[in-house]
Design a protein around this motif. Structure first.
Motif, short mmCIF file in Angstrom:
data_model
loop_
_atom_site.label_atom_id
_atom_site.label_comp_id
_atom_site.label_asym_id
_atom_site.label_seq_id
_atom_site.Cartn_x
_atom_site.Cartn_y
_atom_site.Cartn_z
N TRP A 1 -4.17 -20.58 44.31
CA TRP A 1 -4.16 -20.49 42.95
C TRP A 1 -2.83 -20.48 42.68
CZ3 TRP A 1 -8.81 -19.32 41.34
CH2 TRP A 1 -9.79 -19.31 41.66
N LYS B 1 -2.94 -24.10 41.79
CA LYS B 1 -3.45 -24.81 40.73
C LYS B 1 -2.84 -24.93 39.31
CE LYS B 1 -7.68 -23.42 40.61
NZ LYS B 1 -9.20 -24.11 40.67
N GLU C 1 -2.17 -27.15 36.59
CA GLU C 1 -2.52 -27.39 35.29
C GLU C 1 -1.55 -26.71 34.35
OE1 GLU C 1 -5.13 -23.51 35.23
OE2 GLU C 1 -6.02 -23.96 36.78
N ARG D 1 -6.21 -28.06 48.18
CA ARG D 1 -6.28 -28.65 47.89
C ARG D 1 -5.55 -30.49 49.33
NH1 ARG D 1 -5.56 -30.34 43.11
NH2 ARG D 1 -3.88 -32.22 43.62
#
Length: 270
Positions: free
Chosen positions: A108, A111, A115, A262
């Motif tokens: 997370w 991510k 982002e 990832r």
């Protein structure tokens, strides 16, 4: 002759130890173990009366045991309910509990970094400091990032204030007093924390940086996530968007599935 007599006495002692079961227990240690076992089995927390009954001690003596354990961070007391729980003294930086949390949060954090393009941090309370459990750095050349394992004063960081927002006002006063904060500034801090509780996150500026941080819900661990970047690039509007996303992510870390890792290589450390 003295050497032979000493050897005979040693042999007699070993023979006696083997021939009978001796009680080497220390009553005070047994009581500490009883207290810790009781706290470990309790979900909501344990009262002073329950501890006194379990250890067969007067309330005043049971309180002294708890006070000593709290001073060494093996026990913590909820100021609102008065209940006692196990403290962070049992949760070392190398413990499996924190490693599981870090492993769960890592995807997370990556991510969020991808982002918003900024550095994302995971930190935990340790005494009157926050310790960085994990840091996922921005891929951009100009970035703000602490080193994993580094420590900062609790009230000097947005991550720390996000964690403190879950404290009662009484505990905040204690923390501020210990940190040497003036009374006036403590009242300002309490007002800021009230706003943080209402929104669920902290947004602020420090020198040329901007940050947004939120505590992790659904866990007793005093943990927070934060996103930080240069104020010239990470605008107030960006921070507000990041805050909304941060609230979603903290809930997912606490209760939801873990996203797939990832496969791309991590950014080069400079």
């Amino acid at each position: 002759m003295p050497a032979r007599r000493g050897q005979r006495q040693h042999d007699d002692a070993e023979s006696g130890a083997r021939g009978e079961e001796r009680d080497y227990t220390v009553r005070a240690v047994e009581r500490v173990c009883s207290i810790l076992n009781l706290l470990q089995e309790s979900v909501e927390g344990t009262s002073l009366i329950e501890v006194a009954q379990e250890t067969e001690l007067p309330k005043s003596s049971a309180f002294r045991y708890l006070w000593t354990l709290e001073a060494h961070r093996y026990v913590e007391r909820d100021a609102a309910s008065g209940l006692y729980r196990l403290g962070l003294g049992f949760v070392g930086m190398q413990s499996r509990h924190l490693e599981v949390l870090r492993e769960r949060a890592r995807p997370w954090l990556e991510k969020l970094r991808d982002e918003f393009g900024e550095t994302v941090n995971l930190a935990i309370l340790d005494g009157d400091h926050v310790v960085y459990l994990d840091v996922v750095e921005s891929r951009k050349q100009v970035r703000f990032a602490a080193a994993r394992g580094s420590r900062e004063a609790l009230l000097a960081t947005a991550l720390g204030r996000a964690i403190v927002s879950r404290f009662t006002d009484e505990r905040v006063h204690d923390v501020a007093h210990h940190a040497g904060e003036p009374v006036v500034e403590t009242e300002v801090l309490l007002a800021e924390l009230a706003e943080t509780r209402r929104r669920g996150y902290v947004i602020g500026d420090h020198e040329d940086s901007r940050y947004v941080c939120a505590p992790l819900p659904g866990t007793r661990l005093p943990v927070a996530l934060g996103i930080a970047g240069p104020a010239a690039r990470f605008s107030p509007a960006d921070a507000e968007k990041a805050a909304a996303r941060l609230l979603e992510v903290t809930r997912e870390i606490a209760t939801g599935p873990i996203p797939e890792q990832r496969t791309s290589a991590p950014p080069r450390m400079e």
